[in-house]
Design a protein around this motif. Structure first.
Motif, PDB file in Angstrom:
ATOM      1  N   GLN A  68       0.884  -1.117   0.022  1.00  0.00           N
ATOM      2  CA  GLN A  68      -0.055   0.088  -0.018  1.00  0.00           C
ATOM      3  C   GLN A  68       0.990   1.150   0.009  1.00  0.00           C
ATOM      4  O   GLN A  68       0.546   2.447  -0.541  1.00  0.00           O
ATOM      5  CB  GLN A  68      -0.914  -0.187   1.299  1.00  0.00           C
ATOM      6  CG  GLN A  68      -0.276   0.125   2.466  1.00  0.00           C
ATOM      7  CD  GLN A  68      -1.166  -0.012   3.753  1.00  0.00           C
ATOM      8  OE1 GLN A  68      -2.423  -0.300   3.481  1.00  0.00           O
ATOM      9  NE2 GLN A  68      -0.759   0.262   4.779  1.00  0.00           N
ATOM     10  N   THR A  69       2.005   1.051   0.591  1.00  0.00           N
ATOM     11  CA  THR A  69       3.070   2.291   0.612  1.00  0.00           C
ATOM     12  C   THR A  69       3.679   2.447  -0.859  1.00  0.00           C
ATOM     13  O   THR A  69       3.561   3.642  -1.276  1.00  0.00           O
ATOM     14  CB  THR A  69       4.178   2.099   1.467  1.00  0.00           C
ATOM     15  OG1 THR A  69       3.846   1.835   2.817  1.00  0.00           O
ATOM     16  CG2 THR A  69       5.124   3.070   1.360  1.00  0.00           C
ATOM     17  N   LYS A  84       1.786   1.974  -3.570  1.00  0.00           N
ATOM     18  CA  LYS A  84       0.716   2.503  -4.331  1.00  0.00           C
ATOM     19  C   LYS A  84       0.521   4.189  -3.896  1.00  0.00           C
ATOM     20  O   LYS A  84       0.372   4.937  -4.892  1.00  0.00           O
ATOM     21  CB  LYS A  84      -0.516   1.808  -3.970  1.00  0.00           C
ATOM     22  CG  LYS A  84      -0.737   0.505  -4.803  1.00  0.00           C
ATOM     23  CD  LYS A  84      -1.892  -0.240  -4.314  1.00  0.00           C
ATOM     24  CE  LYS A  84      -1.792  -1.666  -4.790  1.00  0.00           C
ATOM     25  NZ  LYS A  84      -3.312  -2.323  -4.482  1.00  0.00           N
ATOM     26  N   LYS A  85       0.520   4.480  -2.853  1.00  0.00           N
ATOM     27  CA  LYS A  85       0.512   5.861  -2.267  1.00  0.00           C
ATOM     28  C   LYS A  85       1.871   6.606  -2.697  1.00  0.00           C
ATOM     29  O   LYS A  85       1.368   8.086  -2.913  1.00  0.00           O
ATOM     30  CB  LYS A  85       0.551   5.819  -0.791  1.00  0.00           C
ATOM     31  CG  LYS A  85      -1.092   5.385  -0.187  1.00  0.00           C
ATOM     32  CD  LYS A  85      -1.022   5.469   1.163  1.00  0.00           C
ATOM     33  CE  LYS A  85      -2.598   4.896   1.869  1.00  0.00           C
ATOM     34  NZ  LYS A  85      -3.615   6.097   1.491  1.00  0.00           N
ATOM     35  N   THR A  86       2.951   6.049  -2.514  1.00  0.00           N
ATOM     36  CA  THR A  86       4.220   7.177  -2.647  1.00  0.00           C
ATOM     37  C   THR A  86       4.824   6.906  -3.933  1.00  0.00           C
ATOM     38  O   THR A  86       5.671   7.707  -4.431  1.00  0.00           O
ATOM     39  CB  THR A  86       5.051   6.967  -1.388  1.00  0.00           C
ATOM     40  OG1 THR A  86       5.650   5.466  -1.583  1.00  0.00           O
ATOM     41  CG2 THR A  86       4.318   6.947  -0.166  1.00  0.00           C
ATOM     42  N   ASP A 133      -3.605   1.903   7.228  1.00  0.00           N
ATOM     43  CA  ASP A 133      -3.424   2.404   5.805  1.00  0.00           C
ATOM     44  C   ASP A 133      -2.448   3.587   5.668  1.00  0.00           C
ATOM     45  O   ASP A 133      -2.552   4.534   4.846  1.00  0.00           O
ATOM     46  CB  ASP A 133      -4.557   2.877   5.368  1.00  0.00           C
ATOM     47  CG  ASP A 133      -4.479   2.630   3.692  1.00  0.00           C
ATOM     48  OD1 ASP A 133      -3.746   1.974   3.015  1.00  0.00           O
ATOM     49  OD2 ASP A 133      -5.333   3.568   2.933  1.00  0.00           O
ATOM     50  N   LYS A 134      -1.358   3.501   6.452  1.00  0.00           N
ATOM     51  CA  LYS A 134      -0.277   4.546   6.382  1.00  0.00           C
ATOM     52  C   LYS A 134       0.959   4.078   5.720  1.00  0.00           C
ATOM     53  O   LYS A 134       1.332   2.912   6.031  1.00  0.00           O
ATOM     54  CB  LYS A 134      -0.074   4.890   7.902  1.00  0.00           C
ATOM     55  CG  LYS A 134      -1.105   5.733   8.801  1.00  0.00           C
ATOM     56  CD  LYS A 134      -1.540   7.088   8.183  1.00  0.00           C
ATOM     57  CE  LYS A 134      -2.517   7.708   9.055  1.00  0.00           C
ATOM     58  NZ  LYS A 134      -3.139   8.867   8.311  1.00  0.00           N
ATOM     59  N   PRO A 135       1.872   5.097   5.202  1.00  0.00           N
ATOM     60  CA  PRO A 135       3.060   4.551   4.358  1.00  0.00           C
ATOM     61  C   PRO A 135       4.023   4.351   5.684  1.00  0.00           C
ATOM     62  O   PRO A 135       3.912   5.002   6.665  1.00  0.00           O
ATOM     63  CB  PRO A 135       3.366   5.863   3.711  1.00  0.00           C
ATOM     64  CG  PRO A 135       2.276   6.732   3.464  1.00  0.00           C
ATOM     65  CD  PRO A 135       1.533   6.451   4.700  1.00  0.00           C
TER      66      PRO A 135
END
Length: 345
Positions: A141-142, A144-146, A220-222
Motif C-alpha cells: 500500500q505504501t 501505491k501511495k508514494t 493504511d499509512k506509509p
C-alpha cells in the motif's frame, strides 16, 4: 483479514538491553506495546555442570525453537541431559570459546563474521545453513501511495515526507535494534546512499519496529523499514523489497563500532547486502567429547519456510518454543533419525 501480531522482546544478533524512549513513534504502537510480556516458560538458567550439554538460546523465536529442537532430539534419542540457557550472542560466543557453552543454534552471516573470525580456533560453524536475505522493505500500500520502488526513491524528500509521524516534515525509518551489528551496517548504508539526510533512522527493539509495521498496515499509512527474511512479517503482510544496486565487494567497506570509534566516517556501502545465511555453531571440543552430537548438528537442514513457521507459531499462535519443539520432533522422527546418522548415511 490477516491476524495481528503481538511480539515479544528479542534481538537477532546481540545482547538484550532495555529500550530507550523513542520520541518518533506512533501513539498506537505504544498502546500495542503495553500488552507485550516476556516469555517466562523457556530458557531457565542453571549451573553449567548440571547438564551434559548447554545450548545457548538467542532471544528471537526461530533461534528459541531450534535450541529446543536440539535439546528434545538429543534427550529423546541419545539420552543426554541438555540445558537450554537464554543468552545474547556475544556471551554465547565467549561461552563456546571457554567451554561453558556447547551449541549456538542460529549464527547470522555476514553480520557476525567478525565474531566467527575472532573465535575461529575455538568455535566451529556447521556447513549446512539456511539461506536468508537482508535489505529495505515497505508495504504494497505504501508503493501505491508514494510511488517508492527502490532505495533511490528515498533520496526524494517529497516522497520520504510521507513517513513523517510527528509533523516536522522529516520521515522516520526503523533500521534495527540498538545492539544489532546489522543496525550499524544499515546506518552505514543510509549514509552511503544519502537518505540519512531526509530520514530519521530509528534504533529500537524489533517488536517496536514490527509493531509499527502492523499499525501502519492497520491504519493504511506509509512505512519503510529495514527487513530480513525468513521472517514472519512476509507471511502477515504484503511486503515489498526495495530495489538496490547489486552487491559489489569492491564497494562494500564496512567498519563496525567495536573495531573503530570513527567507524561511520570510515565506512561506505552504497550497494545491496551480500547473500545472507545462518548456521548452527558449536565448540570445537565437542568433536572429541561427543562426536555423535557434532554429526547430528552438521546434518540439521531446516528450510526457510520452516524457520518462518517457527516464528509464526511462537509470535502469532502463542505456542511456547519448548512445546513447539517437542511437537516438531515427534512429527519428524524419521528426519531426526537421519540427522543422528549423519549426512550421507
Amino acid at each position: 483479514m490477516k491476524q495481528r501480531l503481538y511480539r515479544e522482546r528479542y534481538l537477532r544478533d546481540g545482547e538484550y538491553v532495555p529500550a530507550k524512549p523513542v520520541k518518533r513513534l506512533r501513539a498506537a504502537v505504544f498502546g500495542r506495546l503495553a500488552a507485550l510480556s516476556f516469555l517466562t516458560s523457556i530458557g531457565q538458567a542453571g549451573p553449567a555442570s548440571a547438564a551434559d550439554l548447554v545450548v545457548a538460546m538467542p532471544n528471537w523465536p526461530s533461534g528459541q525453537v531450534t535450541a529446543n529442537i536440539i535439546k528434545t532430539a538429543l534427550k529423546k534419542d541419545l539420552s543426554l541431559d541438555v540445558e537450554v540457557r537464554e543468552m545474547g550472542t556475544m556471551t554465547a560466543f565467549a561461552g563456546l570459546a571457554s567451554g561453558q557453552v556447547d551449541i549456538h543454534p542460529e549464527v547470522w552471516l555476514p553480520n557476525l563474521n567478525s565474531l566467527v573470525t575472532k573465535y575461529a580456533d575455538k568455535v566451529q560453524i556447521a556447513d549446512i545453513g539456511v539461506s536468508a536475505w537482508q535489505g529495505i522493505c515497505t508495504t504494497k500500500q505504501t508503493v501505491k501511495k508514494t510511488g517508492i520502488h527502490g532505495v533511490k526513491d528515498l533520496l526524494d524528500p517529497k516522497k520520504t515526507a510521507a513517513f513523517d509521524t510527528d509533523g516536522d516534515g522529516k520521515g522516520e525509518m526503523w533500521v534495527g535494534a540498538e545492539t544489532w551489528s546489522s543496525t550499524a551496517i544499515e546506518r552505514i548504508r543510509a549514509k552511503s546512499y544519502g537518505y540519512d539526510k531526509d530520514l530519521q533512522l530509528l534504533q529500537m527493539p524489533e517488536e517496536m519496529g514490527m509493531a509499527a509495521v502492523d499499525a501502519a498496515e492497520a491504519t493504511d499509512k506509509p512505512i519503510v523499514f529495514a527487513c530480513y527474511s525468513p521472517h514472519v512479517v512476509f507471511k502477515l503482510h504484503d511486503i515489498v523489497k526495495l530495489d538496490e544496486p547489486a552487491y559489489d565487494a569492491a564497494k562494500w567497506h564496512v567498519v563496525l563500532p567495536a573495531d573503530d570509534p570513527d567507524w561511520l566516517a570510515k565506512s561506505d556501502a552504497p550497494v545491496a547486502w551480500d547473500r545472507a545465511h545462518f548456521h548452527i555453531a558449536y565448540t570445537k571440543s565437542l568433536a572429541t567429547r561427543k562426536p555423535e552430537v557434532t554429526k547430528f548438528l552438521e546434518s540439521i537442514d531446516f528450510t526457510p519456510e520452516e524457520i518462518t513457521d517457527m516464528s509464526y507459531a511462537v509470535e502469532v499462535d502463542r505456542i511456547s518454543p519448548a512445546d513447539y519443539a517437542e511437537s516438531w520432533v515427534e512429527k519428524n522422527e524419521d528426519r531426526v533419525a537421519k540427522w543422528l546418522k549423519g549426512r550421507g548415511q
